[in-house]
Design an enzyme around this catalytic site. Sequence first.
Site, PDB file in Angstrom:
ATOM      1  N   LYS A   1       1.184  -1.242  -0.264  1.00 63.09           N
ATOM      2  CA  LYS A   1       0.227   0.235   0.441  1.00 63.09           C
ATOM      3  C   LYS A   1       0.878   1.360   0.173  1.00 63.09           C
ATOM      4  O   LYS A   1       1.015   2.294  -0.838  1.00 63.09           O
ATOM      5  CB  LYS A   1      -0.772   0.227   1.433  1.00 63.09           C
ATOM      6  CG  LYS A   1      -1.994  -0.845   1.147  1.00 63.09           C
ATOM      7  CD  LYS A   1      -3.084  -1.632   2.700  1.00 63.09           C
ATOM      8  CE  LYS A   1      -3.105  -2.476   2.138  1.00 63.09           C
ATOM      9  NZ  LYS A   1      -4.129  -2.961   3.870  1.00 63.09           N
TER      10      LYS A   1
ATOM     11  N   GLN B   1      -4.256  -1.813  10.102  1.00 66.92           N
ATOM     12  CA  GLN B   1      -4.544  -3.316   9.096  1.00 66.92           C
ATOM     13  C   GLN B   1      -5.225  -4.491  10.201  1.00 66.92           C
ATOM     14  O   GLN B   1      -4.536  -4.295  11.091  1.00 66.92           O
ATOM     15  CB  GLN B   1      -3.306  -3.737   8.585  1.00 66.92           C
ATOM     16  CG  GLN B   1      -3.034  -4.721   7.771  1.00 66.92           C
ATOM     17  CD  GLN B   1      -3.407  -4.780   6.397  1.00 66.92           C
ATOM     18  OE1 GLN B   1      -3.879  -3.341   5.571  1.00 66.92           O
ATOM     19  NE2 GLN B   1      -3.430  -6.187   6.124  1.00 66.92           N
TER      20      GLN B   1
ATOM     21  N   ASP C   1     -11.665   1.977   4.407  1.00 69.61           N
ATOM     22  CA  ASP C   1     -11.027   0.582   4.314  1.00 69.61           C
ATOM     23  C   ASP C   1     -13.256   0.683   3.773  1.00 69.61           C
ATOM     24  O   ASP C   1     -13.700  -0.610   3.054  1.00 69.61           O
ATOM     25  CB  ASP C   1     -11.080  -0.196   5.151  1.00 69.61           C
ATOM     26  CG  ASP C   1     -10.005  -0.405   5.228  1.00 69.61           C
ATOM     27  OD1 ASP C   1     -10.239  -1.315   4.221  1.00 69.61           O
ATOM     28  OD2 ASP C   1      -9.605  -1.282   6.058  1.00 69.61           O
TER      29      ASP C   1
HETATM   30  N1  GUN Z   1      -6.780  -7.404   6.421  1.00 70.37           N
HETATM   31  C1  GUN Z   1      -6.668  -7.885   5.210  1.00 70.37           C
HETATM   32  N2  GUN Z   1      -7.844  -7.709   4.329  1.00 70.37           N
HETATM   33  C2  GUN Z   1      -7.955  -5.866   4.261  1.00 70.37           C
HETATM   34  C3  GUN Z   1      -8.722  -4.952   4.454  1.00 70.37           C
HETATM   35  O1  GUN Z   1      -9.164  -4.779   4.091  1.00 70.37           O
HETATM   36  N3  GUN Z   1      -8.510  -3.776   5.647  1.00 70.37           N
HETATM   37  C4  GUN Z   1      -7.694  -3.887   6.600  1.00 70.37           C
HETATM   38  N4  GUN Z   1      -7.656  -3.405   7.192  1.00 70.37           N
HETATM   39  N5  GUN Z   1      -7.196  -5.424   6.651  1.00 70.37           N
HETATM   40  C5  GUN Z   1      -7.187  -6.147   5.651  1.00 70.37           C
END
Ligand code: GUN
Length: 287
Positions: free
Chosen positions: A54, A98, A123
Amino acid sequence: MSARILYGKEFAATIKESARLEVEKLKATFGVTPGLSVIIVGENPASKVYVRNKHKTCEELGIVSEVVALPEDASKETLLAKIDELNANPNVHGILVQLPLPAAIKAHSDEILNRIDPRKDVDGFHPVNVGKLVLGTPALVPCTPAGCIELLDLAGIEIDGKRAVIIGRSNIVGKPLFHLLLARHATVTVCHTHTKNLADVAREADILVAASGKAGLVTADMIKPGATVLDVGINRVAPKKLVGDVDFDAAVDVAGAITPVPGGIGLLTVAMLMKNVVKAARLQLEA
Ligand code: GUN
Protein backbone atom coordinates in the site's frame (compact mmCIF):
# COMPACT_ATOMS: atom_id res chain seq x y z
CA MET A 1 -12.90 -23.95 -24.74
CA SER A 2 -10.59 -22.05 -22.48
CA ALA A 3 -11.83 -19.07 -20.47
CA ARG A 4 -10.69 -15.49 -20.90
CA ILE A 5 -8.26 -14.93 -18.05
CA LEU A 6 -8.88 -11.63 -16.28
CA TYR A 7 -5.42 -10.57 -15.09
CA GLY A 8 -5.66 -7.94 -12.37
CA LYS A 9 -2.54 -6.09 -13.46
CA GLU A 10 -3.96 -4.36 -16.54
CA PHE A 11 -7.20 -3.34 -14.80
CA ALA A 12 -5.34 -2.16 -11.68
CA ALA A 13 -3.09 -0.03 -13.91
CA THR A 14 -6.15 1.72 -15.39
CA ILE A 15 -7.60 2.42 -11.93
CA LYS A 16 -4.28 3.66 -10.54
CA GLU A 17 -3.77 5.97 -13.51
CA SER A 18 -7.17 7.58 -12.90
CA ALA A 19 -6.28 7.96 -9.19
CA ARG A 20 -2.94 9.56 -10.17
CA LEU A 21 -4.75 12.10 -12.38
CA GLU A 22 -7.15 12.87 -9.53
CA VAL A 23 -4.17 13.48 -7.20
CA GLU A 24 -2.89 16.05 -9.69
CA LYS A 25 -6.31 17.69 -9.95
CA LEU A 26 -6.59 17.98 -6.16
CA LYS A 27 -3.14 19.56 -6.02
CA ALA A 28 -4.03 22.04 -8.76
CA THR A 29 -7.48 22.91 -7.36
CA PHE A 30 -6.87 22.95 -3.60
CA GLY A 31 -3.07 22.98 -3.29
CA VAL A 32 -3.40 19.82 -1.22
CA THR A 33 -1.71 16.41 -1.58
CA PRO A 34 -3.90 13.51 -0.42
CA GLY A 35 -2.49 11.59 2.55
CA LEU A 36 -3.01 8.05 3.85
CA SER A 37 -2.01 6.77 7.30
CA VAL A 38 -1.90 3.02 7.82
CA ILE A 39 -1.68 1.65 11.34
CA ILE A 40 -0.14 -1.80 11.74
CA VAL A 41 0.08 -3.50 15.12
CA GLY A 42 2.57 -6.32 15.66
CA GLU A 43 4.52 -8.49 13.26
CA ASN A 44 2.00 -10.50 11.19
CA PRO A 45 4.12 -11.32 8.09
CA ALA A 46 1.22 -11.21 5.59
CA SER A 47 0.02 -7.87 7.02
CA LYS A 48 3.53 -6.45 6.71
CA VAL A 49 3.61 -7.39 3.01
CA TYR A 50 0.17 -5.84 2.40
CA VAL A 51 1.12 -2.61 4.22
CA ARG A 52 4.41 -2.29 2.33
CA ASN A 53 2.49 -2.74 -0.91
CA LYS A 54 0.00 0.00 0.00
CA HIS A 55 2.85 2.35 0.94
CA LYS A 56 4.68 1.67 -2.35
CA THR A 57 1.54 2.24 -4.42
CA CYS A 58 0.85 5.56 -2.66
CA GLU A 59 4.36 6.71 -3.50
CA GLU A 60 3.89 5.71 -7.16
CA LEU A 61 0.78 7.89 -7.40
CA GLY A 62 2.02 10.93 -5.46
CA ILE A 63 -0.09 10.25 -2.36
CA VAL A 64 1.60 11.03 0.98
CA SER A 65 1.85 7.76 2.88
CA GLU A 66 2.64 7.25 6.54
CA VAL A 67 2.93 3.83 8.19
CA VAL A 68 2.35 3.87 11.94
CA ALA A 69 3.92 0.66 13.29
CA LEU A 70 2.88 -0.14 16.84
CA PRO A 71 4.32 -2.99 18.94
CA GLU A 72 2.50 -6.32 19.34
CA ASP A 73 1.59 -5.40 22.96
CA ALA A 74 0.13 -1.96 22.13
CA SER A 75 -2.99 -1.30 24.22
CA LYS A 76 -6.43 -0.45 22.92
CA GLU A 77 -6.03 3.00 24.50
CA THR A 78 -2.81 3.63 22.57
CA LEU A 79 -4.56 2.76 19.34
CA LEU A 80 -7.60 4.91 20.08
CA ALA A 81 -5.36 7.88 20.97
CA LYS A 82 -3.44 7.46 17.69
CA ILE A 83 -6.70 7.34 15.71
CA ASP A 84 -7.95 10.50 17.50
CA GLU A 85 -4.72 12.25 16.53
CA LEU A 86 -5.04 11.20 12.87
CA ASN A 87 -8.74 12.15 12.81
CA ALA A 88 -7.76 15.67 13.87
CA ASN A 89 -4.89 16.00 11.38
CA PRO A 90 -6.10 17.85 8.23
CA ASN A 91 -3.15 16.45 6.20
CA VAL A 92 -4.43 12.90 6.73
CA HIS A 93 -7.38 12.14 4.44
CA GLY A 94 -7.46 8.37 4.84
CA ILE A 95 -6.92 6.13 7.88
CA LEU A 96 -6.67 2.36 7.75
CA VAL A 97 -6.05 -0.07 10.60
CA GLN A 98 -4.56 -3.23 9.12
CA LEU A 99 -6.39 -6.38 10.19
CA PRO A 100 -6.18 -8.80 11.88
CA LEU A 101 -5.23 -7.11 15.16
CA PRO A 102 -3.11 -9.12 17.66
CA ALA A 103 -5.02 -11.62 19.84
CA ALA A 104 -4.81 -9.43 22.96
CA ILE A 105 -6.90 -6.61 21.42
CA LYS A 106 -8.73 -8.47 18.64
CA ALA A 107 -11.96 -8.48 20.67
CA HIS A 108 -11.90 -4.65 20.51
CA SER A 109 -11.58 -4.49 16.70
CA ASP A 110 -15.06 -2.97 16.23
CA GLU A 111 -14.53 -0.28 18.85
CA ILE A 112 -11.16 0.58 17.28
CA LEU A 113 -12.43 0.69 13.68
CA ASN A 114 -15.50 2.69 14.70
CA ARG A 115 -13.26 5.39 16.16
CA ILE A 116 -12.08 6.35 12.65
CA ASP A 117 -13.82 9.47 11.29
CA PRO A 118 -16.25 8.00 8.68
CA ARG A 119 -15.01 10.60 6.17
CA LYS A 120 -11.47 9.18 6.53
CA ASP A 121 -12.57 5.52 6.61
CA VAL A 122 -10.94 4.37 3.35
CA ASP A 123 -11.68 0.72 4.21
CA GLY A 124 -15.41 1.50 4.22
CA PHE A 125 -15.86 -0.54 7.43
CA HIS A 126 -17.43 2.16 9.66
CA PRO A 127 -21.15 1.60 10.42
CA VAL A 128 -21.95 4.98 8.82
CA ASN A 129 -20.39 3.86 5.53
CA VAL A 130 -21.95 0.38 5.78
CA GLY A 131 -25.34 2.04 6.33
CA LYS A 132 -24.90 4.30 3.31
CA LEU A 133 -24.00 1.30 1.16
CA VAL A 134 -27.11 -0.60 2.29
CA LEU A 135 -29.30 2.44 1.63
CA GLY A 136 -27.87 2.79 -1.88
CA THR A 137 -26.08 6.09 -1.23
CA PRO A 138 -22.51 4.79 -0.99
CA ALA A 139 -19.65 7.04 0.08
CA LEU A 140 -16.53 5.01 0.90
CA VAL A 141 -16.98 1.35 -0.13
CA PRO A 142 -14.78 -1.62 0.96
CA CYS A 143 -11.95 -2.00 -1.53
CA THR A 144 -12.13 -5.68 -2.50
CA PRO A 145 -15.84 -5.80 -3.39
CA ALA A 146 -15.56 -2.41 -5.11
CA GLY A 147 -12.66 -3.90 -7.09
CA CYS A 148 -14.87 -6.81 -8.20
CA ILE A 149 -17.43 -4.39 -9.67
CA GLU A 150 -14.73 -2.24 -11.29
CA LEU A 151 -13.17 -5.34 -12.85
CA LEU A 152 -16.49 -6.47 -14.33
CA ASP A 153 -17.08 -2.98 -15.74
CA LEU A 154 -13.59 -2.60 -17.19
CA ALA A 155 -13.77 -6.11 -18.70
CA GLY A 156 -17.12 -5.24 -20.31
CA ILE A 157 -19.02 -7.98 -18.44
CA GLU A 158 -22.66 -7.04 -17.93
CA ILE A 159 -24.13 -7.16 -14.40
CA ASP A 160 -27.69 -5.86 -14.98
CA GLY A 161 -30.23 -8.69 -14.93
CA LYS A 162 -27.61 -11.39 -14.33
CA ARG A 163 -27.73 -14.12 -11.69
CA ALA A 164 -24.87 -13.57 -9.24
CA VAL A 165 -23.88 -16.04 -6.54
CA ILE A 166 -21.42 -15.09 -3.79
CA ILE A 167 -19.86 -17.83 -1.69
CA GLY A 168 -18.93 -16.21 1.64
CA ARG A 169 -20.75 -13.73 3.90
CA SER A 170 -17.91 -11.75 5.48
CA ASN A 171 -18.27 -8.08 6.38
CA ILE A 172 -15.23 -7.31 4.20
CA VAL A 173 -16.30 -9.05 0.97
CA GLY A 174 -19.54 -11.08 0.83
CA LYS A 175 -21.98 -8.67 2.47
CA PRO A 176 -20.80 -5.44 0.79
CA LEU A 177 -20.55 -7.17 -2.59
CA PHE A 178 -24.15 -8.34 -2.20
CA HIS A 179 -25.25 -4.69 -1.95
CA LEU A 180 -23.04 -3.50 -4.79
CA LEU A 181 -24.31 -6.20 -7.18
CA LEU A 182 -27.90 -5.59 -6.10
CA ALA A 183 -27.51 -1.86 -6.76
CA ARG A 184 -26.38 -2.80 -10.27
CA HIS A 185 -29.58 -4.82 -10.77
CA ALA A 186 -28.17 -8.34 -10.49
CA THR A 187 -30.23 -11.06 -8.80
CA VAL A 188 -27.95 -12.00 -5.96
CA THR A 189 -27.66 -15.07 -3.73
CA VAL A 190 -25.22 -15.27 -0.82
CA CYS A 191 -24.06 -18.78 0.15
CA HIS A 192 -22.27 -19.76 3.33
CA THR A 193 -21.28 -22.74 5.47
CA HIS A 194 -24.91 -23.71 6.17
CA THR A 195 -26.05 -23.54 2.53
CA LYS A 196 -27.61 -26.77 1.28
CA ASN A 197 -26.72 -27.98 -2.21
CA LEU A 198 -24.00 -25.40 -2.70
CA ALA A 199 -23.01 -26.87 -6.07
CA ASP A 200 -26.57 -26.58 -7.43
CA VAL A 201 -26.86 -22.94 -6.32
CA ALA A 202 -23.41 -22.06 -7.66
CA ARG A 203 -24.27 -23.61 -11.05
CA GLU A 204 -27.08 -21.08 -11.48
CA ALA A 205 -24.62 -18.19 -11.50
CA ASP A 206 -23.75 -16.07 -14.51
CA ILE A 207 -21.32 -14.34 -12.14
CA LEU A 208 -19.83 -16.60 -9.45
CA VAL A 209 -17.76 -14.99 -6.69
CA ALA A 210 -15.70 -17.25 -4.45
CA ALA A 211 -14.87 -15.57 -1.14
CA SER A 212 -14.89 -18.43 1.35
CA GLY A 213 -11.21 -18.66 2.25
CA LYS A 214 -11.17 -22.40 1.48
CA ALA A 215 -8.68 -23.60 -1.11
CA GLY A 216 -10.26 -25.68 -3.87
CA LEU A 217 -13.86 -25.23 -2.62
CA VAL A 218 -15.15 -24.33 -6.09
CA THR A 219 -14.71 -27.22 -8.50
CA ALA A 220 -15.37 -27.19 -12.24
CA ASP A 221 -18.72 -29.01 -11.90
CA MET A 222 -20.05 -26.07 -9.82
CA ILE A 223 -19.59 -23.62 -12.69
CA LYS A 224 -22.16 -22.97 -15.40
CA PRO A 225 -20.43 -23.18 -18.80
CA GLY A 226 -19.50 -19.67 -19.90
CA ALA A 227 -19.96 -18.07 -16.46
CA THR A 228 -17.68 -15.36 -15.10
CA VAL A 229 -15.75 -16.56 -12.03
CA LEU A 230 -14.15 -14.07 -9.63
CA ASP A 231 -11.82 -15.74 -7.16
CA VAL A 232 -11.37 -13.56 -4.09
CA GLY A 233 -9.70 -16.28 -1.99
CA ILE A 234 -6.06 -16.01 -0.96
CA ASN A 235 -4.98 -19.27 0.67
CA ARG A 236 -1.40 -20.16 1.53
CA VAL A 237 -1.03 -23.90 0.86
CA ALA A 238 2.78 -24.05 1.11
CA PRO A 239 5.37 -21.53 2.33
CA LYS A 240 5.61 -19.93 -1.11
CA LYS A 241 2.39 -21.05 -2.76
CA LEU A 242 -0.83 -19.02 -2.78
CA VAL A 243 -4.05 -20.35 -4.32
CA GLY A 244 -7.61 -19.08 -4.49
CA ASP A 245 -10.89 -20.79 -3.59
CA VAL A 246 -11.37 -22.07 -7.14
CA ASP A 247 -9.75 -25.12 -8.74
CA PHE A 248 -8.37 -22.87 -11.47
CA ASP A 249 -6.85 -25.50 -13.77
CA ALA A 250 -10.17 -27.34 -14.16
CA ALA A 251 -12.40 -24.23 -13.99
CA VAL A 252 -10.59 -22.53 -16.86
CA ASP A 253 -12.07 -25.12 -19.27
CA VAL A 254 -15.65 -24.40 -18.18
CA ALA A 255 -15.85 -20.70 -17.30
CA GLY A 256 -16.21 -17.92 -19.85
CA ALA A 257 -13.92 -15.62 -17.87
CA ILE A 258 -11.95 -16.18 -14.68
CA THR A 259 -9.54 -14.32 -12.38
CA PRO A 260 -6.28 -16.06 -11.38
CA VAL A 261 -4.75 -16.19 -7.87
CA PRO A 262 -2.32 -14.60 -7.42
CA GLY A 263 -2.49 -11.84 -10.01
CA GLY A 264 -6.26 -11.32 -10.02
CA ILE A 265 -8.61 -9.50 -7.64
CA GLY A 266 -5.87 -8.86 -5.04
CA LEU A 267 -4.23 -6.28 -7.30
CA LEU A 268 -7.55 -4.47 -7.69
CA THR A 269 -7.92 -4.14 -3.89
CA VAL A 270 -4.84 -1.91 -3.55
CA ALA A 271 -5.83 0.12 -6.62
CA MET A 272 -9.31 0.71 -5.17
CA LEU A 273 -7.76 1.80 -1.87
CA MET A 274 -5.93 4.53 -3.78
CA LYS A 275 -9.21 5.53 -5.40
CA ASN A 276 -10.83 5.71 -1.95
CA VAL A 277 -8.02 7.91 -0.61
CA VAL A 278 -8.48 10.49 -3.37
CA LYS A 279 -12.26 10.24 -3.00
CA ALA A 280 -11.98 10.84 0.78
CA ALA A 281 -9.65 13.78 0.19
CA ARG A 282 -12.10 15.37 -2.26
CA LEU A 283 -15.05 14.82 0.13
CA GLN A 284 -13.13 16.57 2.91
CA LEU A 285 -11.83 19.41 0.75
CA GLU A 286 -15.24 20.15 -0.74
CA ALA A 287 -17.03 20.04 2.63
N1 GUN B 1 -6.60 -7.34 6.10
C1 GUN B 1 -6.97 -8.10 5.04
N2 GUN B 1 -7.77 -7.41 4.20
C2 GUN B 1 -7.91 -6.18 4.74
C3 GUN B 1 -8.61 -5.00 4.34
O1 GUN B 1 -9.28 -4.94 3.31
N3 GUN B 1 -8.50 -3.93 5.17
C4 GUN B 1 -7.77 -3.97 6.32
N4 GUN B 1 -7.75 -2.87 7.07
N5 GUN B 1 -7.11 -5.03 6.73
C5 GUN B 1 -7.18 -6.13 5.94
